[in-house]
Write a protein that holds these residues in place. Structure first.
Motif, PDB file in Angstrom:
ATOM      1  N   VAL A  94       0.907  -1.123  -0.259  1.00 13.10           N
ATOM      2  CA  VAL A  94       0.019  -0.035   0.029  1.00 13.10           C
ATOM      3  C   VAL A  94       0.985   1.231   0.063  1.00 13.10           C
ATOM      4  O   VAL A  94       1.738   1.154   0.588  1.00 13.10           O
ATOM      5  N   VAL A  95       0.606   2.131  -0.806  1.00 21.63           N
ATOM      6  CA  VAL A  95       1.074   3.450  -1.103  1.00 21.63           C
ATOM      7  C   VAL A  95       0.367   4.588  -0.841  1.00 21.63           C
ATOM      8  O   VAL A  95      -0.856   4.614  -1.432  1.00 21.63           O
ATOM      9  N   LEU A  96       0.347   5.426   0.242  1.00 24.46           N
ATOM     10  CA  LEU A  96      -0.716   6.424   0.567  1.00 24.46           C
ATOM     11  C   LEU A  96      -0.054   7.503   0.865  1.00 24.46           C
ATOM     12  O   LEU A  96       0.801   7.778   1.451  1.00 24.46           O
ATOM     13  N   GLU A  97      -0.992   8.801   0.209  1.00 26.30           N
ATOM     14  CA  GLU A  97      -0.244  10.243   0.460  1.00 26.30           C
ATOM     15  C   GLU A  97      -1.633  11.023   1.004  1.00 26.30           C
ATOM     16  O   GLU A  97      -2.491  10.737   0.212  1.00 26.30           O
ATOM     17  N   THR A  98      -1.478  11.885   1.761  1.00 26.79           N
ATOM     18  CA  THR A  98      -2.389  12.861   2.099  1.00 26.79           C
ATOM     19  C   THR A  98      -2.065  14.198   1.423  1.00 26.79           C
ATOM     20  O   THR A  98      -1.146  14.524   1.399  1.00 26.79           O
ATOM     21  N   LYS A  99      -3.424  14.923   1.696  1.00 26.00           N
ATOM     22  CA  LYS A  99      -3.360  16.446   1.401  1.00 26.00           C
ATOM     23  C   LYS A  99      -4.319  16.984   2.135  1.00 26.00           C
ATOM     24  O   LYS A  99      -5.095  16.529   2.615  1.00 26.00           O
ATOM     25  N   SER A 100      -4.102  18.511   2.220  1.00 24.26           N
ATOM     26  CA  SER A 100      -5.014  19.266   2.864  1.00 24.26           C
ATOM     27  C   SER A 100      -5.996  19.810   1.804  1.00 24.26           C
ATOM     28  O   SER A 100      -5.572  20.443   0.922  1.00 24.26           O
ATOM     29  N   ALA A 106      -5.018 -11.979   3.282  1.00 19.75           N
ATOM     30  CA  ALA A 106      -4.446 -13.293   3.556  1.00 19.75           C
ATOM     31  C   ALA A 106      -4.592 -13.961   4.811  1.00 19.75           C
ATOM     32  O   ALA A 106      -4.560 -15.143   5.004  1.00 19.75           O
ATOM     33  N   GLY A 107      -5.190 -13.208   5.756  1.00 15.82           N
ATOM     34  CA  GLY A 107      -5.476 -13.541   7.367  1.00 15.82           C
ATOM     35  C   GLY A 107      -4.291 -13.729   7.945  1.00 15.82           C
ATOM     36  O   GLY A 107      -4.533 -14.428   9.089  1.00 15.82           O
ATOM     37  N   GLY A 108      -3.147 -13.455   7.666  1.00 17.18           N
ATOM     38  CA  GLY A 108      -2.030 -13.623   8.763  1.00 17.18           C
ATOM     39  C   GLY A 108      -0.695 -13.546   7.650  1.00 17.18           C
ATOM     40  O   GLY A 108      -0.759 -13.413   6.583  1.00 17.18           O
ATOM     41  N   VAL A 109       0.443 -13.750   8.774  1.00 21.08           N
ATOM     42  CA  VAL A 109       1.656 -13.774   7.664  1.00 21.08           C
ATOM     43  C   VAL A 109       2.437 -15.215   8.141  1.00 21.08           C
ATOM     44  O   VAL A 109       2.390 -15.321   9.349  1.00 21.08           O
ATOM     45  N   THR A 110       3.036 -15.755   7.115  1.00 21.19           N
ATOM     46  CA  THR A 110       3.805 -16.638   7.584  1.00 21.19           C
ATOM     47  C   THR A 110       5.273 -16.770   6.644  1.00 21.19           C
ATOM     48  O   THR A 110       5.384 -15.892   6.074  1.00 21.19           O
ATOM     49  N   GLY A 111       5.919 -17.627   6.691  1.00 17.75           N
ATOM     50  CA  GLY A 111       7.195 -17.442   5.998  1.00 17.75           C
ATOM     51  C   GLY A 111       7.298 -17.303   4.440  1.00 17.75           C
ATOM     52  O   GLY A 111       6.369 -18.163   3.812  1.00 17.75           O
ATOM     53  N   GLY A 112       7.913 -16.366   4.048  1.00 15.62           N
ATOM     54  CA  GLY A 112       8.007 -16.223   2.399  1.00 15.62           C
ATOM     55  C   GLY A 112       7.033 -15.179   2.375  1.00 15.62           C
ATOM     56  O   GLY A 112       6.959 -14.366   1.233  1.00 15.62           O
ATOM     57  N   ASP A 113       5.832 -14.625   3.146  1.00 20.23           N
ATOM     58  CA  ASP A 113       5.172 -13.721   2.919  1.00 20.23           C
ATOM     59  C   ASP A 113       6.028 -12.023   2.853  1.00 20.23           C
ATOM     60  O   ASP A 113       6.837 -12.105   3.889  1.00 20.23           O
ATOM     61  N   HIS A 114       5.446 -11.335   2.148  1.00 21.18           N
ATOM     62  CA  HIS A 114       5.840 -10.105   2.194  1.00 21.18           C
ATOM     63  C   HIS A 114       5.073  -8.921   1.821  1.00 21.18           C
ATOM     64  O   HIS A 114       4.451  -8.728   1.006  1.00 21.18           O
ATOM     65  N   PHE A 115       5.008  -7.954   3.038  1.00 19.07           N
ATOM     66  CA  PHE A 115       4.108  -6.821   2.865  1.00 19.07           C
ATOM     67  C   PHE A 115       4.851  -5.647   3.267  1.00 19.07           C
ATOM     68  O   PHE A 115       5.681  -5.632   3.919  1.00 19.07           O
ATOM     69  N   SER A 116       4.166  -4.550   2.456  1.00 19.79           N
ATOM     70  CA  SER A 116       5.116  -3.187   2.759  1.00 19.79           C
ATOM     71  C   SER A 116       4.120  -2.104   2.582  1.00 19.79           C
ATOM     72  O   SER A 116       2.994  -2.086   1.947  1.00 19.79           O
ATOM     73  N   LEU A 117       4.384  -0.907   3.360  1.00 23.38           N
ATOM     74  CA  LEU A 117       3.426   0.129   3.321  1.00 23.38           C
ATOM     75  C   LEU A 117       4.345   1.248   3.569  1.00 23.38           C
ATOM     76  O   LEU A 117       5.311   1.366   4.243  1.00 23.38           O
ATOM     77  N   SER A 118       3.801   2.349   2.577  1.00 28.96           N
ATOM     78  CA  SER A 118       4.729   3.575   2.502  1.00 28.96           C
ATOM     79  C   SER A 118       3.537   4.642   2.535  1.00 28.96           C
ATOM     80  O   SER A 118       2.709   4.587   1.915  1.00 28.96           O
ATOM     81  N   VAL A 119       3.986   5.609   3.556  1.00 24.84           N
ATOM     82  CA  VAL A 119       2.768   6.660   3.712  1.00 24.84           C
ATOM     83  C   VAL A 119       3.563   7.989   3.973  1.00 24.84           C
ATOM     84  O   VAL A 119       4.634   7.890   4.564  1.00 24.84           O
ATOM     85  N   GLN A 120       2.777   9.008   3.166  1.00 22.25           N
ATOM     86  CA  GLN A 120       3.481  10.414   3.561  1.00 22.25           C
ATOM     87  C   GLN A 120       2.242  11.217   3.781  1.00 22.25           C
ATOM     88  O   GLN A 120       1.401  11.458   3.070  1.00 22.25           O
ATOM     89  N   ALA A 121       2.388  11.808   5.015  1.00 19.10           N
ATOM     90  CA  ALA A 121       1.414  12.809   5.448  1.00 19.10           C
ATOM     91  C   ALA A 121       1.906  14.186   5.006  1.00 19.10           C
ATOM     92  O   ALA A 121       3.031  14.691   5.779  1.00 19.10           O
ATOM     93  N   GLU A 122       1.542  14.672   4.348  1.00 19.55           N
ATOM     94  CA  GLU A 122       1.842  16.241   3.590  1.00 19.55           C
ATOM     95  C   GLU A 122       1.402  17.107   4.660  1.00 19.55           C
ATOM     96  O   GLU A 122       0.684  17.052   5.587  1.00 19.55           O
ATOM     97  N   PRO A 123       2.223  18.408   4.507  1.00 18.90           N
ATOM     98  CA  PRO A 123       2.219  19.602   5.620  1.00 18.90           C
ATOM     99  C   PRO A 123       0.679  20.076   6.019  1.00 18.90           C
ATOM    100  O   PRO A 123      -0.245  19.993   5.061  1.00 18.90           O
ATOM    101  N   GLY A 124       0.336  20.035   7.211  1.00 14.88           N
ATOM    102  CA  GLY A 124      -0.771  20.271   7.588  1.00 14.88           C
ATOM    103  C   GLY A 124      -1.858  19.304   7.874  1.00 14.88           C
ATOM    104  O   GLY A 124      -3.040  19.323   8.071  1.00 14.88           O
ATOM    105  N   THR A 125      -1.638  18.221   7.432  1.00 15.48           N
ATOM    106  CA  THR A 125      -2.647  16.867   7.558  1.00 15.48           C
ATOM    107  C   THR A 125      -2.436  16.134   8.930  1.00 15.48           C
ATOM    108  O   THR A 125      -1.459  16.070   9.474  1.00 15.48           O
ATOM    109  N   THR A 126      -3.542  15.383   9.211  1.00 13.62           N
ATOM    110  CA  THR A 126      -3.384  14.404  10.183  1.00 13.62           C
ATOM    111  C   THR A 126      -4.097  13.084   9.956  1.00 13.62           C
ATOM    112  O   THR A 126      -4.836  13.139   9.093  1.00 13.62           O
ATOM    113  N   LEU A 127      -3.146  11.933  10.092  1.00 16.36           N
ATOM    114  CA  LEU A 127      -3.662  10.713   9.630  1.00 16.36           C
ATOM    115  C   LEU A 127      -3.371   9.715  10.821  1.00 16.36           C
ATOM    116  O   LEU A 127      -2.429   9.681  11.310  1.00 16.36           O
ATOM    117  N   THR A 128      -4.622   8.928  11.034  1.00 19.47           N
ATOM    118  CA  THR A 128      -4.450   7.820  11.871  1.00 19.47           C
ATOM    119  C   THR A 128      -4.372   6.473  11.027  1.00 19.47           C
ATOM    120  O   THR A 128      -5.170   6.244  10.358  1.00 19.47           O
TER     121      THR A 128
END
Length: 285
Positions: A29-35, A71-93
């Motif tokens: 997942v790649v996510l970027e926010t904006k105001s 996938a319901g979980g993580v086991t050997g060989g699985d690979h997950f990545s998350l990249s997030v950018q909160a741009e100036p003035g934004t709030t992200l949970t």
């Protein structure tokens, strides 16, 4: 790879054959926010594989994103990545739909989870995933990197469950490498590395490590009022917990507990206290 043997022993030829036919879960997942008109909104979203992102309706000017591992979980060989950018003035949970489960891995394999958060000028990220549950025989390599601008704010909580105490689960054989790195303007302000191999519960039973606890949580809060929050949190601490300031505006806390119910009952009020009395909806459903 864990140095201990799994309970079920595999013939080498059988293992090679199984590894060649098993599918491995991958997700990104790649996510970027904006105001936009004073509200935090999505600028960019890209998702692929078994990792998805949902956006429940929220009151106020913040944005909430819920990560879902299909996938319901993580086991050997699985690979997950998350990249997030909160741009100036934004709030992200950011949170997870449920607790993440790390299952038994085949010999020589590791599950991979890598997260990179960037918090822009005047922005805030609340990194509040639900518990990560480690099962016997698991093998996990996980990293969380957070890059803060000079006046960015952060609330981070990472709860870990070393086998479900209520179910009688014990980590007799597991391998966990967990790394958290928080930098501000390129300089490190918080580094934490957890490395546990083989008989994990035997190590947790040591007085100087966890004194028999089955769960733990690390918390970091970066904001101008960290010193005030430290004094208030100190009054809320249970016996196996500690809170301190490592910089004037950087608060850290470590919490240990016997089981997940005790951990959550102590951790949730602290998160609410640091987040304007708000907890992600997924935590209470």
């Amino acid at each position: 790879m864990s140095t201990c043997d799994f309970d079920i022993r595999h013939d080498l030829i059988d293992v090679i054959h199984i590894e060649s036919i098993l599918e491995r879960a991958k997700g990104e997942v790649v996510l970027e926010t904006k105001s936009r008109n004073g509200q935090s909104a999505i600028r960019r979203l890209r998702q692929s594989g078994s990792l998805k992102c949902l956006f429940p309706r929220c009151n106020g000017d913040s944005l909430e994103a819920v990560l879902l591992n299909c996938a319901g979980g993580v086991t050997g060989g699985d690979h997950f990545s998350l990249s997030v950018q909160a741009e100036p003035g934004t709030t992200l949970t950011l949170t997870t739909q449920a607790a993440e489960r790390i299952y038994r891995a085949l010999p020589g394999e590791r599950g991979q989870i890598h997260t990179h958060l960037k918090v822009g000028k005047g922005a805030r990220i609340n990194w509040l995933p639900q518990e990560t549950i480690l099962f016997d025989g698991c093998s996990l390599n996980r990293s969380l990197r957070i890059d803060l601008s000079e006046d960015a704010r952060l609330l981070m909580a990472e709860p870990l469950i070393f086998g479900r105490f209520e179910m009688g689960e014990v980590l007799n054989c597991a391998s966990i490498l967990d790394f958290i790195e928080i930098r501000r303007n390129g300089s490190p302000i918080f580094l934490e590395r957890i490395g546990l191999q083989s008989d994990v519960q035997a190590k947790l039973n040591r007085l100087g490590i966890a004194d028999g606890a089955h769960t733990m949580a690390s918390l970091v809060y970066v904001a101008d009022d960290a010193d005030v929050k430290r004094d208030l949190l100190h009054q809320m601490l249970p016996r196996h917990a500690g809170v301190s300031l490592i910089q004037d505006d950087v608060l850290t806390m470590r919490l240990l507990a016997k089981d997940s119910d005790e951990l959550r009952s102590n951790l949730v009020p602290m998160i609410k206290h640091l987040n304007k009395d708000v907890i992600p909806k997924c935590w209470i459903i």
